[in-house]
Design a protein around this motif. Structure first.
Motif, PDB file in Angstrom:
ATOM      1  N   ASN A 280       0.862  -1.179   0.000  1.00  0.00           N
ATOM      2  CA  ASN A 280       0.000   0.000   0.000  1.00  0.00           C
ATOM      3  C   ASN A 280       0.897   1.228   0.000  1.00  0.00           C
ATOM      4  O   ASN A 280       1.661   1.449   0.944  1.00  0.00           O
ATOM      5  CB  ASN A 280      -0.926   0.007   1.221  1.00  0.00           C
TER       6      ASN A 280
ATOM      7  N   PRO B  11      -4.162 -11.975  -3.881  1.00  0.00           N
ATOM      8  CA  PRO B  11      -5.568 -11.533  -3.894  1.00  0.00           C
ATOM      9  C   PRO B  11      -6.253 -11.572  -2.536  1.00  0.00           C
ATOM     10  O   PRO B  11      -7.310 -10.950  -2.360  1.00  0.00           O
ATOM     11  CB  PRO B  11      -6.235 -12.509  -4.879  1.00  0.00           C
TER      12      PRO B  11
ATOM     13  N   ASN C 196      -7.082  -4.666  -1.737  1.00  0.00           N
ATOM     14  CA  ASN C 196      -8.359  -3.950  -1.671  1.00  0.00           C
ATOM     15  C   ASN C 196      -8.884  -3.664  -3.074  1.00  0.00           C
ATOM     16  O   ASN C 196      -8.300  -4.095  -4.073  1.00  0.00           O
ATOM     17  CB  ASN C 196      -8.219  -2.658  -0.853  1.00  0.00           C
ATOM     18  N   THR C 197      -9.969  -2.929  -3.163  1.00  0.00           N
ATOM     19  CA  THR C 197     -10.591  -2.664  -4.465  1.00  0.00           C
ATOM     20  C   THR C 197      -9.758  -1.738  -5.338  1.00  0.00           C
ATOM     21  O   THR C 197      -9.979  -1.654  -6.544  1.00  0.00           O
ATOM     22  CB  THR C 197     -11.994  -2.049  -4.271  1.00  0.00           C
ATOM     23  N   GLU C 198      -8.791  -1.026  -4.727  1.00  0.00           N
ATOM     24  CA  GLU C 198      -7.908  -0.145  -5.501  1.00  0.00           C
ATOM     25  C   GLU C 198      -6.650  -0.864  -5.973  1.00  0.00           C
ATOM     26  O   GLU C 198      -5.768  -0.255  -6.584  1.00  0.00           O
ATOM     27  CB  GLU C 198      -7.501   1.076  -4.665  1.00  0.00           C
ATOM     28  N   GLY C 199      -6.552  -2.151  -5.672  1.00  0.00           N
ATOM     29  CA  GLY C 199      -5.402  -2.924  -6.126  1.00  0.00           C
ATOM     30  C   GLY C 199      -4.187  -2.807  -5.236  1.00  0.00           C
ATOM     31  O   GLY C 199      -3.074  -3.153  -5.652  1.00  0.00           O
TER      32      GLY C 199
ATOM     33  N   ASP D 184      -4.822  -3.945   1.563  1.00  0.00           N
ATOM     34  CA  ASP D 184      -5.850  -3.322   2.393  1.00  0.00           C
ATOM     35  C   ASP D 184      -5.210  -2.781   3.673  1.00  0.00           C
ATOM     36  O   ASP D 184      -4.423  -3.468   4.325  1.00  0.00           O
ATOM     37  CB  ASP D 184      -6.924  -4.353   2.738  1.00  0.00           C
TER      38      ASP D 184
END
Length: 241
Positions: free
Chosen positions: A168, A204, A208-211, A214
């Motif tokens: 992240n 995976p 998160n949804t932003e790649g 999380d």
């Protein structure tokens, strides 16, 4: 008119450069780069490996090992986990060293495979991309050397090739483009197949949804909270013992 256009472009360039440095870590990043230019060192040479590496390597070499061992091999992501407690009831040996790269794993491989373990779970490569600025291709070449050593010297050992995890880049600093990690993992899957090793795709399960990783699983964007280790444990426990 040309003067003002040139001035405007120069200002934009300076602002872009400042934004880039800030995103990479600010003043500390700038100092690091200046130091690297003024005092170049061969970071790939074992002579420049950190003290922590040598301390851990020495410990591992002095500890007993056996044919029923299950070895967790990798960098800080492996090193920081309490694997014996997470997996429990089995002869789990944590052979992770914080900061490790493919080169450093290769350099200490003799102590890992001197007595063939039952299983090896390998997760390595992110520090090659982040700290050594290696390309995906060059990192995979080193990675294949590790797998080749396994296949040649301990063919009876089950090896589990684990994907790199997402990072992240919005926590403490920019670590690595997750698209590079995805590209690495795609080729790593093929490499595992080439050597007839099982590939475990961890990526995976933490994204998160932003790649990106999380935020609930990390504080700094790279290393893991306890919940993430629980997820990792649940993925691999079916292969233990």
């Amino acid at each position: 008119m040309f003067f003002y256009i040139s001035l405007g472009l120069n200002i934009l360039f300076i602002l872009f450069a400042i934004a880039f440095v800030v995103r990479r870590g600010g003043v500390s990043y700038l100092k690091q780069k200046i130091s690297q230019i003024l005092n170049p060192i061969d970071e790939f040479s074992p002579a420049n490996y950190p003290a922590y590496y040598w301390h851990k390597k020495s410990q591992f070499e002095s500890l007993p090992s056996g044919k029923n061992d299950i070895i967790m091999l990798g960098d800080s992501l492996t090193d920081e986990a309490e694997w014996s407690e997470l997996l429990g009831g089995f002869n789990i040996l944590n052979r992770g060293i914080s900061g490790d790269t493919t080169d450093r794993v290769l350099y200490r491989l003799d102590s890992i495979i001197s007595y063939p373990p039952n299983k090896i779970f390998l997760l390595i490569g992110i520090n090659d991309l982040i700290n050594e600025n290696r390309t995906v291709k060059d990192t995979l070449i080193k990675y294949e050397t590790i797998l080749d050593e396994f296949k040649r010297r301990i063919p009876q050992t089950q090896v589990f090739v684990q994907s790199l995890l997402p990072v992240n880049n919005n926590c403490e600093r920019f670590w690595q483009d997750n698209q590079n990690i995805i590209s690495f993992n795609q080729d790593l899957r093929k490499l595992a197949l080439k050597y007839d090793y099982l590939y475990l795709d961890l990526f995976p399960n933490l994204v998160n949804t932003e790649g990106e990783m999380d935020k609930q699983y990390t504080h700094d964007g790279l290393h893991l909270h306890g919940q993430a280790y629980q997820i990792w444990r649940d993925i691999i426990k079916q292969y233990i013992p």
